[in-house]
Design an enzyme around this catalytic site. Structure first.
Site, PDB file in Angstrom:
ATOM      1  N   CYS A  80      61.283  44.135  65.574  1.00 60.53           N
ATOM      2  CA  CYS A  80      60.499  44.187  66.580  1.00 60.53           C
ATOM      3  C   CYS A  80      60.721  43.400  67.547  1.00 60.53           C
ATOM      4  CB  CYS A  80      58.888  44.651  65.452  1.00 60.53           C
ATOM      5  SG  CYS A  80      57.807  46.305  66.957  1.00 60.53           S
ATOM      6  N   HIS A 168      60.108  49.322  62.582  1.00 55.14           N
ATOM      7  CA  HIS A 168      59.944  48.578  61.173  1.00 55.14           C
ATOM      8  C   HIS A 168      61.388  49.173  59.894  1.00 55.14           C
ATOM      9  CE1 HIS A 168      57.400  45.763  62.507  1.00 55.14           C
ATOM     10  NE2 HIS A 168      57.255  46.495  63.788  1.00 55.14           N
ATOM     11  N   GLU A 170      60.585  48.404  57.248  1.00 56.19           N
ATOM     12  CA  GLU A 170      60.075  47.550  55.738  1.00 56.19           C
ATOM     13  C   GLU A 170      58.711  48.213  55.547  1.00 56.19           C
ATOM     14  OE1 GLU A 170      58.597  45.244  59.572  1.00 56.19           O
ATOM     15  OE2 GLU A 170      59.670  46.582  58.369  1.00 56.19           O
ATOM     16  N   SER A 222      39.865  32.103  34.283  1.00 55.31           N
ATOM     17  CA  SER A 222      39.067  32.710  34.726  1.00 55.31           C
ATOM     18  C   SER A 222      38.685  33.967  33.885  1.00 55.31           C
ATOM     19  CB  SER A 222      39.147  33.475  36.270  1.00 55.31           C
ATOM     20  OG  SER A 222      40.692  33.545  36.856  1.00 55.31           O
ATOM     21  N   GLY A 223      40.049  34.512  33.090  1.00 51.85           N
ATOM     22  CA  GLY A 223      40.091  35.600  32.613  1.00 51.85           C
ATOM     23  C   GLY A 223      40.908  36.723  33.459  1.00 51.85           C
ATOM     24  N   VAL A 225      44.888  37.633  36.010  1.00 52.89           N
ATOM     25  CA  VAL A 225      45.510  37.846  35.918  1.00 52.89           C
ATOM     26  C   VAL A 225      46.739  36.485  36.555  1.00 52.89           C
ATOM     27  CG1 VAL A 225      48.107  38.711  36.274  1.00 52.89           C
ATOM     28  CG2 VAL A 225      46.190  40.348  36.190  1.00 52.89           C
ATOM     29  N   ASP A 226      46.222  36.031  37.401  1.00 42.06           N
ATOM     30  CA  ASP A 226      46.968  35.088  37.703  1.00 42.06           C
ATOM     31  C   ASP A 226      46.562  33.579  37.033  1.00 42.06           C
ATOM     32  OD1 ASP A 226      47.616  36.542  39.882  1.00 42.06           O
ATOM     33  OD2 ASP A 226      46.052  35.714  41.641  1.00 42.06           O
ATOM     34  N   SER A 227      45.437  33.553  37.088  1.00 35.78           N
ATOM     35  CA  SER A 227      45.016  31.883  36.011  1.00 35.78           C
ATOM     36  C   SER A 227      45.639  32.340  34.426  1.00 35.78           C
ATOM     37  CB  SER A 227      44.286  31.413  35.855  1.00 35.78           C
ATOM     38  OG  SER A 227      43.240  32.747  35.484  1.00 35.78           O
ATOM     39  N   SER A 228      45.731  33.227  34.032  1.00 38.46           N
ATOM     40  CA  SER A 228      46.337  33.279  32.533  1.00 38.46           C
ATOM     41  C   SER A 228      47.919  33.106  32.342  1.00 38.46           C
ATOM     42  CB  SER A 228      45.785  34.508  32.534  1.00 38.46           C
ATOM     43  OG  SER A 228      44.577  35.260  32.163  1.00 38.46           O
TER      44      SER A 228
END
Length: 510
Positions: A80, A168, A170, A222-223, A225-228
């Site tokens: 584009c 586009h 995507e 934190s409980g 997903v990321d920190s785990s």
């Protein structure tokens, strides 16, 4: 590690381009157009994104053409705005579109000789989104695709591997967009497609071992997903030298502190649980504004975490669950961004504690974090958890915070979330929440008049939280949940359902 560079001109679709490339098991990075690294031998291709700007503007964003026509022959694809920029800078002309070029269109001509359109059908549906159009190309370019209304829907240079498309690929509305991107990434750029969750784990653990050695790392869980997942990667790399702290700020879901703490200990992590509810409630006393509440929670967390971390001797690193959207959004394409809300990662903690930061997930999108967690063998119940805001229920209680309000909202939230799980709807929703409103309404219970609180239920579908649409939950489910909440939660006599999308609304209310 081979990679693609995506140069961002401010398009709302830039992250989506990156996601599509990574779905091909090829690593890519997004960089602002005005702050990108010099391509090295690891760079197999470059994509120039779209933009809300016009190349005809006096201060239109641009990149030097010696990057596009580079001496190493690295392929370049302009999407584009990126295509219009290439055309404008190489002897072509870009003019305002005479007709609206937004929405679905069908290719009417596709060059069978162009590798970019290999296996793309002649009448393939594509998605247009631009106010300018390429009127004609420079002398060294050929048209490779057209629609009924857009003559230069795609082009390529006759000698250099430089391509441009005015649609586009995507977005899902471009039905064969993934095929086109695969042609560019795999066939034209020659990428090996070897960036997988397993390869990420192996390389990340090796890098962490080299970087950290025998140093100790402290990480706040934190409980979520990321920190785990970050904790599991660090644990695999350094074992007992990882010390995790899980703080109960009094703003978690019902029973969440006890349940999540038990699950972490079951995973073999070295975790200390800290009950700090009283400190957080004291810090929040009398605060009504969302930013004030966020900042108070951030300050209190730093105080609690700092105190607990100092009980561990010789800690040198602070682990964080930062993911790639956090990294991208911290760098604005056109200078400082407007603050929509304070960042959920706690700023100031590394400086106060005089620690270096380690972020094992800073290269990954949310869905990639989950894929890595699965490859690590983590519990699917944890990996499938809905996103939950750092400030917790404090930003789902509109107005000031009290322990009683938290209790009411925890009960409402518990009924809503458990209802979604019982009916098999939890995994069909990206995020669900209950919000306690500072509104009371008249009701009738039995023969008595009531004047009690209103709660709003919110459920959205999204890919990564950047945009979201409200979930069309079944009416009978909403009716049943509403009935349970009003009958079982003292202090609530009315339930409403939020049908706002993001944008213009946000997912959270505060």
């Amino acid at each position: 590690m081979e990679k693609l560079l995506i140069l961002d001109f401010g398009s709302q679709y830039t992250q989506l381009i990156a996601r599509r490339v990574r779905e091909l098991n090829v690593y890519c990075e997004i960089h602002p157009f005005n702050h990108f690294p010099a391509p090295d031998a690891s760079v197999r291709g470059i994509i120039l994104s779209g933009s809300p700007s016009s190349v005809r503007e006096a201060e239109a964003p641009e990149v030097p053409m010696d990057l596009v026509f580079n001496p190493t022959g690295t392929p370049v694809l302009g999407v584009c705005y990126g295509a219009q920029l290439i055309a404008q800078k190489t002897g072509g002309e870009v003019l305002p579109s005479r007709i609206r070029e937004y929405g679905r269109a069908n290719l009417g001509f596709v060059s069978a000789e162009d590798g970019l359109f290999r296996h793309v059908s002649a009448h393939s549906q594509v998605w247009m989104s631009h106010g300018d159009t390429i009127a004609h190309l420079g002398p060294d370019f050929d048209i490779t695709a057209s629609t009924d209304t857009v003559k230069v829907a795609a082009f390529r240079h006759r000698q250099a591997p430089v391509f441009g498309i005015q649609f586009h690929p995507e977005v899902t509305h471009s039905l064969e967009g993934k095929t086109l991107l695969r042609n560019f990434v795999v066939d034209i750029c020659g990428c090996q497609q070897n960036w997988t969750p397993a390869s990420f784990i192996d390389s990340t653990v090796a890098e962490l071992q080299q970087k950290l050695g025998n140093d100790k790392v402290v990480l706040g869980l934190s409980g979520g997903v990321d920190s785990s997942v970050a904790a599991q990667l660090l644990h695999r790399a350094i074992g007992a030298n990882l010390h995790c702290i899980f703080v109960d700020n009094g703003l978690l879901r019902k029973h969440e502190f006890e349940e999540v703490l038990a699950s972490y200990q079951h995973q073999g992590l070295n975790v200390k649980g800290v009950d700090a509810k009283a400190q957080f409630y004291a810090a929040l006393h009398g605060l009504h504004q969302p930013e004030d509440k966020r900042k108070a929670i951030g300050r209190t967390f730093i105080e609690v975490f700092d105190h607990e971390a100092h009980q561990i001797s010789e800690v040198k690193w602070l682990g964080q669950g930062t993911i790639y959207p956090d990294v991208i959004e911290s760098v604005s394409v056109k200078g400082p961004s407007v603050t929509i809300k304070s960042h959920h990662n706690v700023g100031g903690l590394p400086e106060r504690m005089k620690l270096k930061v380690v972020e094992p997930l800073r290269l990954l999108f949310k869905d990639e974090v989950r894929a890595v967690g699965r490859a690590l063998g983590m519990d699917e119940r944890l990996l499938g958890r809905h996103p939950f805001p750092g400030p917790g229920l404090a930003i789902r209680i509109i107005g000031d915070i009290t322990a009683e309000k938290v209790r009411v909202l925890q009960e409402v939230d518990h009924i809503f979330i458990n209802g979604l799980k019982t009916r098999g709807l939890y995994n069909e929703v990206w995020q669900a929440a209950a919000i306690l409103l500072p509104v009371q309404s008249v009701g009738v219970m039995g023969d008595e008049r009531t004047y009690e609180n209103v709660v709003a239920l919110r459920a959205v579908n999204s890919v990564d939280g950047m945009t979201a649409d409200w979930s069309r939950l079944p009416y009978d489910f909403l009716a049943d949940v509403s009935n349970q909440i009003i009958n079982q939660v003292k202090g609530v006599n009315r339930v409403v359902y939020d049908i706002s999308s993001k944008p213009p609304a946000t997912i959270e209310w505060e």
